[in-house]
Design a protein around this motif. Structure first.
Motif, PDB file in Angstrom:
ATOM      1  N   THR A 193      37.542  48.072  44.552  1.00 51.40           N
ATOM      2  CA  THR A 193      38.337  47.324  43.586  1.00 51.40           C
ATOM      3  C   THR A 193      39.744  47.073  44.122  1.00 51.40           C
ATOM      4  N   ILE A 194      40.326  48.077  44.748  1.00 46.65           N
ATOM      5  CA  ILE A 194      41.667  47.935  45.323  1.00 46.65           C
ATOM      6  C   ILE A 194      41.657  46.910  46.452  1.00 46.65           C
ATOM      7  N   GLU A 195      40.664  46.974  47.308  1.00 49.46           N
ATOM      8  CA  GLU A 195      40.609  46.027  48.434  1.00 49.46           C
ATOM      9  C   GLU A 195      40.414  44.596  47.944  1.00 49.46           C
ATOM     10  N   LEU A 196      39.566  44.383  46.942  1.00 54.18           N
ATOM     11  CA  LEU A 196      39.395  43.037  46.385  1.00 54.18           C
ATOM     12  C   LEU A 196      40.717  42.521  45.833  1.00 54.18           C
ATOM     13  N   ALA A 197      41.426  43.373  45.110  1.00 50.32           N
ATOM     14  CA  ALA A 197      42.723  42.972  44.546  1.00 50.32           C
ATOM     15  C   ALA A 197      43.723  42.670  45.660  1.00 50.32           C
ATOM     16  N   ALA A 198      43.778  43.520  46.662  1.00 51.81           N
ATOM     17  CA  ALA A 198      44.725  43.327  47.763  1.00 51.81           C
ATOM     18  C   ALA A 198      44.440  42.031  48.514  1.00 51.81           C
ATOM     19  N   ARG A 199      43.173  41.719  48.719  1.00 57.54           N
ATOM     20  CA  ARG A 199      42.817  40.476  49.413  1.00 57.54           C
ATOM     21  C   ARG A 199      43.195  39.241  48.593  1.00 57.54           C
ATOM     22  N   SER A 200      43.347  39.416  47.287  1.00 54.20           N
ATOM     23  CA  SER A 200      43.633  38.282  46.409  1.00 54.20           C
ATOM     24  C   SER A 200      45.118  38.051  46.171  1.00 54.20           C
ATOM     25  N   LEU A 201      45.956  38.962  46.618  1.00 58.42           N
ATOM     26  CA  LEU A 201      47.399  38.769  46.474  1.00 58.42           C
ATOM     27  C   LEU A 201      47.833  37.520  47.233  1.00 58.42           C
ATOM     28  N   GLY A 202      48.581  36.681  46.583  1.00 62.17           N
ATOM     29  CA  GLY A 202      49.105  35.485  47.226  1.00 62.17           C
ATOM     30  C   GLY A 202      48.138  34.312  47.286  1.00 62.17           C
ATOM     31  N   VAL A 203      46.927  34.503  46.812  1.00 60.36           N
ATOM     32  CA  VAL A 203      45.947  33.419  46.812  1.00 60.36           C
ATOM     33  C   VAL A 203      46.249  32.523  45.613  1.00 60.36           C
ATOM     34  N   GLY A 204      46.035  31.234  45.775  1.00 65.04           N
ATOM     35  CA  GLY A 204      46.288  30.291  44.686  1.00 65.04           C
ATOM     36  C   GLY A 204      45.575  30.695  43.400  1.00 65.04           C
ATOM     37  N   LEU A 205      46.206  30.400  42.281  1.00 64.24           N
ATOM     38  CA  LEU A 205      45.656  30.821  40.998  1.00 64.24           C
ATOM     39  C   LEU A 205      44.255  30.254  40.766  1.00 64.24           C
ATOM     40  N   ASP A 206      44.135  28.946  40.732  1.00 67.53           N
ATOM     41  CA  ASP A 206      42.841  28.343  40.439  1.00 67.53           C
ATOM     42  C   ASP A 206      41.856  28.509  41.591  1.00 67.53           C
ATOM     43  N   SER A 207      42.308  28.270  42.816  1.00 65.97           N
ATOM     44  CA  SER A 207      41.386  28.383  43.955  1.00 65.97           C
ATOM     45  C   SER A 207      40.888  29.816  44.099  1.00 65.97           C
ATOM     46  N   GLY A 208      41.757  30.793  43.886  1.00 69.54           N
ATOM     47  CA  GLY A 208      41.336  32.185  43.971  1.00 69.54           C
ATOM     48  C   GLY A 208      40.274  32.515  42.948  1.00 69.54           C
ATOM     49  N   TYR A 209      40.474  32.030  41.734  1.00 67.51           N
ATOM     50  CA  TYR A 209      39.486  32.268  40.677  1.00 67.51           C
ATOM     51  C   TYR A 209      38.159  31.588  41.013  1.00 67.51           C
ATOM     52  N   TYR A 210      38.198  30.306  41.345  1.00 68.07           N
ATOM     53  CA  TYR A 210      36.962  29.569  41.594  1.00 68.07           C
ATOM     54  C   TYR A 210      36.211  30.089  42.814  1.00 68.07           C
ATOM     55  N   ASP A 211      36.938  30.451  43.866  1.00 66.08           N
ATOM     56  CA  ASP A 211      36.282  30.998  45.057  1.00 66.08           C
ATOM     57  C   ASP A 211      35.619  32.341  44.760  1.00 66.08           C
ATOM     58  N   ALA A 212      36.322  33.205  44.037  1.00 61.29           N
ATOM     59  CA  ALA A 212      35.738  34.510  43.675  1.00 61.29           C
ATOM     60  C   ALA A 212      34.531  34.320  42.765  1.00 61.29           C
ATOM     61  N   GLU A 213      34.632  33.374  41.848  1.00 55.82           N
ATOM     62  CA  GLU A 213      33.518  33.107  40.932  1.00 55.82           C
ATOM     63  C   GLU A 213      32.291  32.583  41.681  1.00 55.82           C
ATOM     64  N   ALA A 214      32.496  31.686  42.638  1.00 54.28           N
ATOM     65  CA  ALA A 214      31.377  31.137  43.405  1.00 54.28           C
ATOM     66  C   ALA A 214      30.668  32.245  44.182  1.00 54.28           C
ATOM     67  N   LEU A 215      31.439  33.122  44.793  1.00 53.20           N
ATOM     68  CA  LEU A 215      30.848  34.232  45.542  1.00 53.20           C
ATOM     69  C   LEU A 215      30.111  35.190  44.606  1.00 53.20           C
ATOM     70  N   ALA A 216      30.710  35.493  43.470  1.00 52.25           N
ATOM     71  CA  ALA A 216      30.066  36.372  42.490  1.00 52.25           C
ATOM     72  C   ALA A 216      28.758  35.772  42.004  1.00 52.25           C
ATOM     73  N   ASP A 217      28.741  34.470  41.758  1.00 49.23           N
ATOM     74  CA  ASP A 217      27.516  33.800  41.312  1.00 49.23           C
ATOM     75  C   ASP A 217      26.415  33.898  42.361  1.00 49.23           C
TER      76      ASP A 217
END
Length: 144
Positions: free
Chosen positions: A40-64
């Motif tokens: 959980t910490i590593e996922l959060a750390a990798r997401s720091l500084g990532v664009g708001l919408d692109s970060g969400y959509y990219d994470a969602e696509a991978l999760a799907d």
């Protein structure tokens, strides 16, 4: 009585706080939480500084994709050329370093655990987007 447009008082302080809101706080909260696990910490750390919408959509696509692989495994589909695995390869290949980093964080896990971690991470990324939008809307609405 204070109004939202006054520079001082509760509303003024709230407006100033929202105007300077750090969109990384949901991620930093996870990183600094002593009960957060390493994935959980590593996922959060990798997401720091990532664009708001692109970060969400990219994470969602991978999760799907990982949820679909988990579903295929539950259905007894173990083919390396399955629809979900081909889609996963496309998401990883087209997603850039961020998506690859998220995948590298969970790839050692079984499909169910990987999908669950990423689904939870998508929720955090959505909270990050929602709070940033809320802060912008309130600041814009109270600007006078």
């Amino acid at each position: 009585m204070f109004t939202p447009s006054q520079p001082f008082g509760f509303f003024g302080q709230m407006r100033l706080w929202l105007a300077s809101y750090n969109v990384e706080l949901p991620l930093l909260d996870i990183i600094n939480d002593p009960v957060s696990d390493d994935v959980t910490i590593e996922l959060a750390a990798r997401s720091l500084g990532v664009g708001l919408d692109s970060g969400y959509y990219d994470a969602e696509a991978l999760a799907d994709c990982l949820s679909q692989i988990w579903s295929e495994i539950e259905d007894g589909i173990l083919d390396d050329e399955s629809e979900a695995r081909i889609e996963l390869a496309g998401v990883i290949g087209g997603g850039g370093r961020y998506v690859r980093g998220l995948y590298d964080t969970v790839r050692h896990l079984d499909a169910q655990s990987a999908a669950n971690y990423l689904a939870a991470h998508v929720g955090v990324m959505m909270a990050r987007v929602d709070m940033a939008r809320f802060a912008r809307e309130i600041v814009a609405a109270t600007a006078a």
